[in-house]
Design a protein around this motif. Structure first.
Motif, short mmCIF file in Angstrom:
data_model
loop_
_atom_site.label_atom_id
_atom_site.label_comp_id
_atom_site.label_asym_id
_atom_site.label_seq_id
_atom_site.Cartn_x
_atom_site.Cartn_y
_atom_site.Cartn_z
N HIS A 69 41.99 -2.81 40.10
CA HIS A 69 40.66 -2.28 40.11
C HIS A 69 39.84 -2.05 38.69
O HIS A 69 40.64 -1.56 37.72
CB HIS A 69 40.09 -1.26 41.00
CG HIS A 69 41.09 -0.12 40.77
ND1 HIS A 69 40.97 0.92 39.70
CD2 HIS A 69 42.25 0.72 41.32
CE1 HIS A 69 41.51 1.77 39.71
NE2 HIS A 69 42.28 1.62 40.57
N ARG B 226 31.12 3.80 44.14
CA ARG B 226 32.19 3.23 43.04
C ARG B 226 31.67 3.04 41.74
O ARG B 226 30.47 2.48 41.60
CB ARG B 226 32.60 2.10 43.87
CG ARG B 226 34.01 1.48 43.15
CD ARG B 226 35.23 2.60 43.19
NE ARG B 226 35.87 2.34 44.60
CZ ARG B 226 36.85 3.18 45.10
NH1 ARG B 226 36.81 4.60 44.35
NH2 ARG B 226 37.29 3.19 46.26
N ALA B 227 32.56 3.37 40.95
CA ALA B 227 31.97 3.15 39.25
C ALA B 227 32.12 1.64 39.29
O ALA B 227 32.84 0.84 39.62
CB ALA B 227 32.76 4.01 38.60
N TRP C 132 34.86 15.53 45.38
CA TRP C 132 34.75 15.16 43.93
C TRP C 132 35.34 16.43 43.06
O TRP C 132 35.06 17.48 43.42
CB TRP C 132 33.40 14.77 43.31
CG TRP C 132 33.63 14.46 42.03
CD1 TRP C 132 33.40 15.26 40.81
CD2 TRP C 132 33.95 13.25 41.52
NE1 TRP C 132 33.46 14.30 39.73
CE2 TRP C 132 33.98 13.10 40.00
CE3 TRP C 132 34.21 11.75 42.12
CZ2 TRP C 132 34.31 11.93 39.30
CZ3 TRP C 132 34.55 10.81 41.17
CH2 TRP C 132 34.56 10.80 40.04
N GLU D 160 35.18 -1.20 46.57
CA GLU D 160 36.16 -1.46 45.49
C GLU D 160 35.59 -2.44 44.59
O GLU D 160 34.62 -3.33 45.02
CB GLU D 160 37.60 -1.97 46.17
CG GLU D 160 38.51 -1.81 45.02
CD GLU D 160 38.96 -0.65 44.26
OE1 GLU D 160 38.19 -0.15 43.64
OE2 GLU D 160 40.01 -0.12 44.71
N GLY E 12 32.62 0.42 36.21
CA GLY E 12 33.89 0.26 35.41
C GLY E 12 33.28 0.10 33.87
O GLY E 12 34.28 0.07 33.06
N TRP F 63 40.54 -0.57 49.14
CA TRP F 63 41.48 -0.06 48.02
C TRP F 63 42.29 -1.28 47.59
O TRP F 63 42.77 -2.13 48.32
CB TRP F 63 42.29 0.97 48.11
CG TRP F 63 42.84 1.73 46.89
CD1 TRP F 63 44.06 1.30 46.26
CD2 TRP F 63 42.31 2.78 46.24
NE1 TRP F 63 44.25 2.11 45.31
CE2 TRP F 63 43.18 2.98 45.46
CE3 TRP F 63 41.26 3.62 46.75
CZ2 TRP F 63 42.98 4.04 44.31
CZ3 TRP F 63 41.24 4.77 45.74
CH2 TRP F 63 41.97 5.12 44.87
N TYR G 276 29.79 11.78 43.37
CA TYR G 276 30.35 11.11 42.22
C TYR G 276 30.00 12.04 40.90
O TYR G 276 28.66 12.35 40.72
CB TYR G 276 29.88 9.72 41.94
CG TYR G 276 30.82 9.04 40.67
CD1 TYR G 276 31.88 8.44 41.26
CD2 TYR G 276 30.21 9.06 39.83
CE1 TYR G 276 32.64 7.90 40.02
CE2 TYR G 276 30.86 8.45 38.60
CZ TYR G 276 32.05 7.77 38.93
OH TYR G 276 32.67 7.33 37.77
N ARG H 157 41.77 13.89 47.85
CA ARG H 157 41.77 13.62 46.30
C ARG H 157 42.94 14.46 45.73
O ARG H 157 43.22 15.54 46.34
CB ARG H 157 40.41 14.06 45.82
CG ARG H 157 39.41 12.98 45.89
CD ARG H 157 38.24 13.25 44.85
NE ARG H 157 37.12 12.27 44.96
CZ ARG H 157 37.30 10.87 44.29
NH1 ARG H 157 38.23 10.71 43.81
NH2 ARG H 157 36.38 10.02 44.72
N ARG I 194 37.71 3.81 37.15
CA ARG I 194 36.77 4.64 37.76
C ARG I 194 36.13 5.62 37.11
O ARG I 194 35.26 6.45 37.56
CB ARG I 194 37.55 5.20 39.04
CG ARG I 194 38.46 4.25 39.81
CD ARG I 194 38.86 5.03 41.27
NE ARG I 194 39.88 4.15 41.78
CZ ARG I 194 39.51 3.08 42.57
NH1 ARG I 194 38.25 2.69 42.63
NH2 ARG I 194 40.33 2.42 43.29
N TYR J 249 43.88 6.91 49.06
CA TYR J 249 44.08 7.28 47.76
C TYR J 249 45.41 7.13 47.15
O TYR J 249 46.27 6.93 47.91
CB TYR J 249 43.63 8.89 47.73
CG TYR J 249 43.09 9.30 46.38
CD1 TYR J 249 41.77 9.17 46.15
CD2 TYR J 249 43.94 9.91 45.56
CE1 TYR J 249 41.15 9.43 44.83
CE2 TYR J 249 43.10 10.37 44.18
CZ TYR J 249 41.89 9.97 44.02
OH TYR J 249 41.43 10.54 42.88
#
Length: 327
Positions: free
Chosen positions: A324, A236-237, A150, A278, A239, A320, A192, A106, A327, A64
Motif C-alpha cells: 500500500h 486513508r492517506a 488515532w 486502501e 501516500g 487492507w 487522522y 491500533r 500512510r 490492522y
C-alpha cells in the motif's frame, strides 16, 4: 456460502502459473471484511477475483497489521475475538478470545501498546503487547460509542471519536487517563493526524464535512470544517505526505483533501456507500468497500472514476493489503 480453497486458487500471468495462496504469489492479496456475514473476502489483485471467503467471529469491522508484518489482525466486535491472518497467504494463524468488543484497533508506534475501541460498551482498552500475547492493563470509560482511534507519532496520546455523544477525546497513554474532551460536529467517525501531530481531521458522518482540530496547545481548538459530502466517514492517506482521502458514504463519493491548505482538491464518484479504503503502492488506485452494494470498488485517480468492481459479502467494511501507499 461457498468457501473457496486458497491452496488451489491459481492465476496465469505472463505464461507462468502462480499460486495465489502460496509463497510464490506475485502480489499479496487484498482483504475485505464482510461485517454482516462474519467472514473475510480474499481478493487476488492480478485476476481481480475472490479466491477465498474466510470465516471469522461476529461482525468484523476493522483490521490492522502487527508491527512485525507477520499477521493481519481482524477485530470481531460482536465475537469478542481477534482473528490473525497471514497477510501474504491469507492462512488463518490463530484466534485470540476474550478481547471485549474490539470495534477499532491500533498499535502505538513504539509497539508497546495495542489499543481497542469498544464501540457498543463505551470504553477504550489498553493491552500490553510483547510481540505475541495481549494482556489487558486498563479499561478507560469514555462517552457514548467510541468509534475510531488515532495515536500520535510519539506514542503519548490516543485520540478517540465518540460517535453518539459528538465528542473527540484524548487519552494519555502513560497514565491511561482522559486528558481532555471537546465537542465535534454530528456523528464523528474516523480521525487522522497530521505528520507533525498538530492537526486532527475528523470525519462527520452525520454531516457533510471534515472537522479540523488544532491539538498543538494545552487545549484543543476546532479551527475549520471542510465540506466534502454527506456522510464523511473514513480516511486513508494518499501516500505523498500531503493529501488525504475521505469517503463520503451518503454522497457516494471520495474527496481528496490538501492537508496544508485544508481544501478539497479532487472528487471521485463511487457508488454503493463508499466506506473504508486502501491505496495502491504507487498511489494511483483507491480500493474502497462499497458498503451497501456488496462490492470492492477500484477507483483510478487519473481517470477519476471506478474502473473495476469485485463482488464480496454483505456489508463490506475494512480493506487492507500489504502493498500500500505510505500512510
Amino acid at each position: 456460502m461457498k468457501i473457496f480453497s486458497i491452496a488451489r486458487a491459481c492465476a496465469v500471468l505472463g505464461g507462468l502459473w502462480i499460486s495465489i495462496g502460496g509463497a510464490l504469489a506475485a502480489a499479496p492479496p487484498l482483504f475485505v471484511l464482510n461485517s454482516l456475514e462474519a467472514n473475510v473476502s480474499v481478493i487476488d489483485p492480478v485476476t481481480w477475483t475472490e479466491t477465498a471467503r474466510i470465516p471469522t467471529g461476529k461482525e468484523p469491522h476493522h483490521l490492522y497489521l502487527t508491527p512485525d508484518e507477520k499477521s493481519i489482525i481482524v477485530a470481531n466486535a460482536l465475537g469478542d475475538t481477534l482473528t490473525f491472518l497471514d497477510p501474504r497467504t491469507a492462512e488463518v494463524q490463530r484466534t485470540v478470545r476474550g478481547i471485549v468488543d474490539p470495534y477499532h484497533l491500533r498499535f502505538t508506534p513504539d509497539m508497546k501498546w495495542f489499543i481497542t475501541a469498544a464501540n457498543r460498551l463505551n470504553h477504550v482498552d489498553f493491552y500490553r503487547w510483547d510481540g505475541k500475547e495481549l494482556n489487558l492493563v486498563q479499561r478507560v470509560a469514555t462517552s457514548r460509542t467510541p468509534s475510531h482511534l488515532w495515536i500520535d507519532s510519539r506514542s503519548t496520546t490516543v485520540y478517540s471519536t465518540m460517535q453518539d455523544s459528538d465528542e473527540l477525546v484524548a487519552i494519555d497513554i502513560a497514565t491511561q487517563m482522559i486528558k481532555w474532551r471537546i465537542k465535534t460536529g454530528a456523528m464523528p467517525a474516523d480521525v487522522y493526524g497530521s505528520a507533525d501531530d498538530k492537526r486532527l481531521f475528523v470525519g462527520l458522518t452525520g454531516s457533510d464535512s471534515v472537522e479540523v482540530f488544532d491539538v498543538s496547545g494545552r487545549e484543543p481548538l476546532s479551527i475549520k470544517k471542510i465540506k466534502t459530502g454527506n456522510g464523511a466517514h473514513a480516511f486513508r492517506a494518499a501516500g505523498d505526505g500531503r493529501h488525504l482521502y475521505v469517503s463520503n458514504r451518503v454522497a457516494n463519493s471520495i474527496s481528496k483533501i490538501d492537508m496544508t491548505t485544508q481544501q478539497v482538491v479532487e472528487s471521485y464518484p463511487v457508488p454503493g456507500g463508499p466506506d473504508c479504503m486502501e491505496v495502491s503502492a504507487d498511489g494511483r488506485f483507491i480500493y474502497v468497500s462499497s458498503r451497501w452494494a456488496r462490492k470492492l470498488s477500484v477507483v483510478d485517480t487519473e481517470a477519476k472514476k471506478v474502473v473495476r468492481q469485485v463482488t464480496v459479502g454483505k456489508s463490506p467494511h475494512g480493506v487492507w493489503t500489504l502493498q500500500h501507499a505510505p500512510r
